[in-house]
Design an enzyme around this catalytic site. Structure first.
Site, PDB file in Angstrom:
ATOM      1  CG  ASP A   8      -1.178   1.567   1.637  1.00  0.00           C
ATOM      2  OD1 ASP A   8      -2.303   1.190   0.522  1.00  0.00           O
ATOM      3  OD2 ASP A   8      -1.637   2.302   2.687  1.00  0.00           O
ATOM      4  CG  ASP A  10      -1.166   8.101   0.258  1.00  0.00           C
ATOM      5  OD1 ASP A  10      -0.530   8.551   0.572  1.00  0.00           O
ATOM      6  OD2 ASP A  10      -1.625   7.242  -1.102  1.00  0.00           O
ATOM      7  CG  ASP A 213      -2.660   2.590   6.148  1.00  0.00           C
ATOM      8  OD1 ASP A 213      -2.372   2.540   4.976  1.00  0.00           O
ATOM      9  OD2 ASP A 213      -2.979   3.603   6.705  1.00  0.00           O
TER      10      ASP A 213
END
Length: 274
Positions: A8, A10, A213
């Site tokens: 991922d 950001d 996240d």
């Protein structure tokens, strides 16, 4: 044996400033030299990711963009695509939702919204990718990849309930960040896209590692052989995947920290504090 690593962007690979740290870049190059296939799995648009990969990362990488709505090969060719059914896009765009959240529409041409939102540009400093102002009510509901709402988290929690009541099981609704709630095609997520890519590359998900996240990373993290959750991750993600290890914060380039450990001392137990 890890043959593919999916990241991922950001909140995971990028610093909180949405830039790439030097240590992280060095770790990606080291992975590449070990013949590990690199894949960036992100909610970002292809037009946002291509200049980052070509100009900053300068490594061959497969791209899963739009939270799994698109998969592109090393040369930027579209391999897989999934759009919202026009009826769903039409309903989301034209229904009056009880929310002050801003609405954003994505298709292959770019990113569209109807009100200026300067602060969101900060996330795209590396690529220069920007939204285009458009009357969303007049946009075609065909070939829309996803629609997202941006607002404070509690505002979006209330909207999530409203969206689920209206759309039921006809769409995938998930948080891609604390302040971003997305409406995606049913069954379309990073996990499904990574599964498709692994089949294309004749790889097993068991031979993959992945880092994330937010709730849009859930399926990807739970399907791979080695999934890792960021220390700064949404608490909902940690709660639904309690068996996965939690590494450090994106602010300290924790992905790089873990990869360096994995490449140099895999026989030792890993601690984010070491």
């Amino acid at each position: 044996m890890v043959r593919l690593a999916a990241f991922d962007m950001d909140g995971t690979l990028l610093l909180p400033t949405h830039r790439l740290g030097k240590e992280t870049l060095a770790s990606l190059h080291a992975l590449h030299h070990r013949d590990v296939t690199l894949t960036f799995a992100t909610g970002r648009h292809l037009l946002d990711m291509q200049p980052v990969v070509k100009e900053l990362i300068t490594l061959p990488a497969w791209l899963i963009t739009g939270n799994g709505t698109r998969v592109h090969d090393l040369d930027g060719n579209l391999l897989f695509g999934c759009d919202l059914p026009p009826s769903i896009a039409e309903e989301v765009l034209h229904r009056h939702w009880q929310t002050p959240a801003s609405i954003h529409v994505f298709n292959d041409e770019g990113w569209f919204t109807d009100k200026p939102l300067p602060f969101v540009r900060e996330a795209h400093v590396m690529s220069g990718f920007q939204y285009q102002l458009r009357d969303l009510k007049k946009m075609s509901a065909h070939e829309v990849t996803k629609i997202c709402f941006i607002a404070p988290h509690e505002t979006l929690r209330a909207l999530e309930i409203e969206l689920r009541e209206a759309l039921g099981e006809r769409a995938n609704i998930c948080f891609s960040a604390w302040d971003c709630l997305e409406v995606l095609p049913l069954g379309c997520h990073k996990g499904a896209a990574l599964t498709w890519l692994c089949q294309h590359l004749s790889l097993s998900l068991a031979d993959c590692m992945a880092f994330g996240d937010a709730m849009n990373d859930r399926e990807m993290l739970e399907q791979v052989g080695n999934g890792f959750i960021m220390g700064n991750a949404m608490h909902q993600l940690k709660a639904v995947l309690p068996h996965l290890p939690v590494i450090g914060h994106c602010e300290t380039q924790a992905v790089s920290h873990y990869l360096n450990h994995w490449m140099t001392t895999p026989h030792l137990d890993y601690s984010p504090e070491c």
